[in-house]
Write a protein that holds these residues in place. Structure first.
Motif, mmCIF file in Angstrom:
data_model
loop_
_atom_site.group_PDB
_atom_site.id
_atom_site.type_symbol
_atom_site.label_atom_id
_atom_site.label_comp_id
_atom_site.label_asym_id
_atom_site.label_seq_id
_atom_site.Cartn_x
_atom_site.Cartn_y
_atom_site.Cartn_z
ATOM 1 N N LEU A 137 -36.767 -19.860 70.400
ATOM 2 C CA LEU A 137 -37.211 -19.434 71.730
ATOM 3 C C LEU A 137 -36.230 -18.422 72.320
ATOM 4 C CD1 LEU A 137 -39.513 -20.102 73.727
ATOM 5 C CD2 LEU A 137 -37.957 -21.705 74.841
ATOM 6 N N VAL A 138 -34.939 -18.728 72.242
ATOM 7 C CA VAL A 138 -33.923 -17.804 72.752
ATOM 8 C C VAL A 138 -33.872 -16.543 71.893
ATOM 9 C CG1 VAL A 138 -31.439 -17.493 73.143
ATOM 10 C CG2 VAL A 138 -32.556 -19.645 73.789
ATOM 11 N N GLY A 139 -34.109 -16.688 70.604
ATOM 12 C CA GLY A 139 -34.044 -15.549 69.708
ATOM 13 C C GLY A 139 -35.204 -14.570 69.865
ATOM 14 N N LEU A 140 -36.334 -15.049 70.364
ATOM 15 C CA LEU A 140 -37.513 -14.192 70.462
ATOM 16 C C LEU A 140 -37.876 -13.795 71.887
ATOM 17 C CD1 LEU A 140 -39.979 -15.777 67.851
ATOM 18 C CD2 LEU A 140 -38.586 -13.724 67.599
ATOM 19 N N PHE A 201 -33.049 -2.476 72.822
ATOM 20 C CA PHE A 201 -31.696 -2.663 73.346
ATOM 21 C C PHE A 201 -31.438 -4.128 73.708
ATOM 22 C CE2 PHE A 201 -31.807 1.900 73.572
ATOM 23 C CZ PHE A 201 -30.483 2.259 73.380
ATOM 24 N N VAL A 202 -32.459 -4.815 74.194
ATOM 25 C CA VAL A 202 -32.293 -6.241 74.480
ATOM 26 C C VAL A 202 -32.040 -7.009 73.183
ATOM 27 C CG1 VAL A 202 -33.467 -8.325 75.292
ATOM 28 C CG2 VAL A 202 -33.639 -6.215 76.610
ATOM 29 N N GLU A 203 -32.814 -6.690 72.142
ATOM 30 C CA GLU A 203 -32.652 -7.390 70.866
ATOM 31 C C GLU A 203 -31.315 -7.077 70.215
ATOM 32 O OE1 GLU A 203 -35.176 -8.281 66.754
ATOM 33 O OE2 GLU A 203 -35.902 -6.788 68.188
ATOM 34 N N ALA A 204 -30.819 -5.864 70.426
ATOM 35 C CA ALA A 204 -29.565 -5.461 69.798
ATOM 36 C C ALA A 204 -28.342 -5.979 70.539
ATOM 37 C CB ALA A 204 -29.503 -3.937 69.696
ATOM 38 N N PHE A 205 -28.415 -6.101 71.856
ATOM 39 C CA PHE A 205 -27.235 -6.451 72.636
ATOM 40 C C PHE A 205 -27.326 -7.826 73.308
ATOM 41 C CE2 PHE A 205 -27.063 -1.818 72.448
ATOM 42 C CZ PHE A 205 -25.721 -1.601 72.138
ATOM 43 N N VAL A 206 -28.477 -8.152 73.887
ATOM 44 C CA VAL A 206 -28.599 -9.389 74.671
ATOM 45 C C VAL A 206 -28.872 -10.595 73.779
ATOM 46 C CG1 VAL A 206 -29.871 -10.555 76.512
ATOM 47 C CG2 VAL A 206 -29.390 -8.096 76.677
ATOM 48 N N THR A 207 -29.843 -10.463 72.884
ATOM 49 C CA THR A 207 -30.228 -11.608 72.050
ATOM 50 C C THR A 207 -29.070 -12.145 71.211
ATOM 51 O OG1 THR A 207 -32.527 -10.862 71.965
ATOM 52 C CG2 THR A 207 -31.811 -12.407 70.257
ATOM 53 N N PRO A 208 -28.317 -11.298 70.489
ATOM 54 C CA PRO A 208 -27.189 -11.842 69.707
ATOM 55 C C PRO A 208 -26.145 -12.537 70.578
ATOM 56 C CG PRO A 208 -27.709 -9.615 69.001
ATOM 57 C CD PRO A 208 -28.480 -9.844 70.258
ATOM 58 N N ALA A 209 -25.889 -11.982 71.753
ATOM 59 C CA ALA A 209 -24.899 -12.600 72.646
ATOM 60 C C ALA A 209 -25.359 -13.972 73.114
ATOM 61 C CB ALA A 209 -24.652 -11.686 73.849
ATOM 62 N N LEU A 210 -26.654 -14.093 73.431
ATOM 63 C CA LEU A 210 -27.195 -15.387 73.867
ATOM 64 C C LEU A 210 -27.145 -16.412 72.739
ATOM 65 C CD1 LEU A 210 -30.331 -14.315 75.962
ATOM 66 C CD2 LEU A 210 -28.210 -15.361 76.817
ATOM 67 N N GLU A 212 -25.156 -16.452 70.149
ATOM 68 C CA GLU A 212 -23.766 -16.800 69.879
ATOM 69 C C GLU A 212 -23.230 -17.753 70.944
ATOM 70 O OE1 GLU A 212 -20.012 -17.009 68.187
ATOM 71 O OE2 GLU A 212 -21.872 -16.193 67.348
ATOM 72 N N ALA A 213 -23.562 -17.497 72.193
ATOM 73 C CA ALA A 213 -23.042 -18.317 73.288
ATOM 74 C C ALA A 213 -23.658 -19.717 73.296
ATOM 75 C CB ALA A 213 -23.301 -17.630 74.628
ATOM 76 N N LEU A 214 -24.932 -19.807 72.945
ATOM 77 C CA LEU A 214 -25.639 -21.075 73.084
ATOM 78 C C LEU A 214 -25.666 -21.913 71.809
ATOM 79 C CD1 LEU A 214 -28.713 -19.861 75.193
ATOM 80 C CD2 LEU A 214 -26.686 -21.090 76.013
ATOM 81 N N PHE A 215 -25.542 -21.255 70.653
ATOM 82 C CA PHE A 215 -25.771 -21.993 69.403
ATOM 83 C C PHE A 215 -24.638 -21.861 68.392
ATOM 84 C CE2 PHE A 215 -29.930 -20.832 71.149
ATOM 85 C CZ PHE A 215 -30.502 -22.086 71.279
ATOM 86 N N ALA A 216 -23.491 -21.363 68.811
ATOM 87 C CA ALA A 216 -22.387 -21.177 67.876
ATOM 88 C C ALA A 216 -21.998 -22.480 67.200
ATOM 89 C CB ALA A 216 -21.186 -20.564 68.597
ATOM 90 N N GLU A 217 -21.876 -23.558 67.966
ATOM 91 C CA GLU A 217 -21.465 -24.846 67.388
ATOM 92 C C GLU A 217 -22.517 -25.380 66.437
ATOM 93 O OE1 GLU A 217 -20.398 -27.640 70.371
ATOM 94 O OE2 GLU A 217 -18.809 -26.387 71.243
ATOM 95 N N ARG A 218 -23.791 -25.228 66.811
ATOM 96 C CA ARG A 218 -24.860 -25.736 65.964
ATOM 97 C C ARG A 218 -24.926 -24.989 64.637
ATOM 98 N NH1 ARG A 218 -30.875 -26.006 68.364
ATOM 99 N NH2 ARG A 218 -29.643 -26.891 70.084
ATOM 100 N N LEU A 219 -24.637 -23.693 64.695
ATOM 101 C CA LEU A 219 -24.729 -22.863 63.492
ATOM 102 C C LEU A 219 -23.491 -22.942 62.618
ATOM 103 C CD1 LEU A 219 -26.383 -19.656 64.994
ATOM 104 C CD2 LEU A 219 -27.502 -21.470 63.694
ATOM 105 N N GLU A 220 -22.430 -23.487 63.152
ATOM 106 C CA GLU A 220 -21.183 -23.557 62.411
ATOM 107 C C GLU A 220 -21.379 -24.375 61.134
ATOM 108 O OE1 GLU A 220 -16.471 -24.807 63.079
ATOM 109 O OE2 GLU A 220 -17.942 -25.021 64.698
ATOM 110 N N GLY A 221 -20.997 -23.785 60.064
ATOM 111 C CA GLY A 221 -21.097 -24.485 58.775
ATOM 112 C C GLY A 221 -22.454 -24.336 58.121
ATOM 113 N N MET A 222 -23.471 -23.777 58.852
ATOM 114 C CA MET A 222 -24.797 -23.596 58.249
ATOM 115 C C MET A 222 -24.849 -22.249 57.557
ATOM 116 S SD MET A 222 -27.299 -25.030 61.267
ATOM 117 C CE MET A 222 -28.729 -24.885 60.204
#
Length: 226
Positions: A137-140, A201-210, A212-222
């Motif tokens: 949802l956040v990614g799209l 520009f939203v997909e290139a700059f905003v989406t990756p930042a969101l 990373e900020a919201l799912f970094a821990e969940r993605l760690e190690g995956m």
């Protein structure tokens, strides 16, 4: 003198048909065709989800068939501006293809809507199962609220042009296109393409930042997460 005369006629035409009024008329004329395009995309999403439920990961299947991924291997290494440019170029091709699909009796336009929907639905199902629905949802959503309406507008223009052609064939219209039709439709197309610029520009700059900020821990190690 001829150039000045043409400029005067153009100015008089625009003054008599302001862009805001032309855009409103264009939307009234194309809205049901835009809705039809959105419906085809939605059907494609459903098909994509059902295919994944049946055990088909389309990205893997397409990669096996083509011998390469649909996306460049270095896409994760692109800088923000480079990624935005890449996204805009690719989406602009799809945008133009959806309009010119009218020349194929709408088949190419319909295929573009269905195919994109199938891919989004299938990939969304894969990512949802792997990472979670909130991730997809956040990614799209941030860029999708701009990108999808833009593509639906392009497809709507293609379908409407085909419809006008049919009206001309059956004698319900004197001309396929008129000066006022081209003018108001060009404004609608410009607005649609502008949405693609914002989406890139939203997909290139905003989406990756969101993400990373919201799912970094969940993605760690995956690994292997889009």
């Amino acid at each position: 003198m001829g150039t000045r005369s043409r400029r005067a006629r153009v100015r008089a035409f625009v003054d008599g048909y302001p862009p805001r009024a032309a855009l409103a008329d264009a939307w009234d004329e194309h809205s049901r065709f835009v809705g039809f395009a959105a419906g085809l995309f939605g059907l494609g999403v459903l098909i994509g989800v059902l295919l994944y439920a049946a055990g088909y990961n389309l990205l893997e299947i397409i990669a096996d068939l083509l011998g390469e991924s649909l996306f460049p291997e270095n896409i994760g290494e692109m800088g923000g501006l480079e990624l935005a440019q890449f996204l805009l170029v690719n989406n602009s091709r799809a945008f133009l293809l959806s309009i010119l699909g009218a020349l194929t009796l709408g088949l190419l336009t319909a295929w573009a809507m269905l195919f994109n929907g199938v891919i989004v639905g299938n990939v969304g199902a894969v990512v949802t199962e792997t990472v979670g629905f909130d991730y997809i949802l956040v990614g799209l959503l941030p860029h999708g609220i701009f990108e999808l309406p833009a593509l639906f507008i392009a497809a709507g223009v293609g379908f409407r042009l085909l419809y006008r052609f049919g009206q001309r064939i059956f004698g319900a219209r004197d001309a396929i296109v008129t000066k006022s039709y081209l003018y108001r439709t060009a404004i609608l197309v410009l607005v649609g393409w502008s949405l693609l610029v914002v989406a890139a520009f939203v997909e290139a700059f905003v989406t990756p930042a969101l993400l990373e900020a919201l799912f970094a821990e969940r993605l760690e190690g995956m690994s292997g997460v889009p």
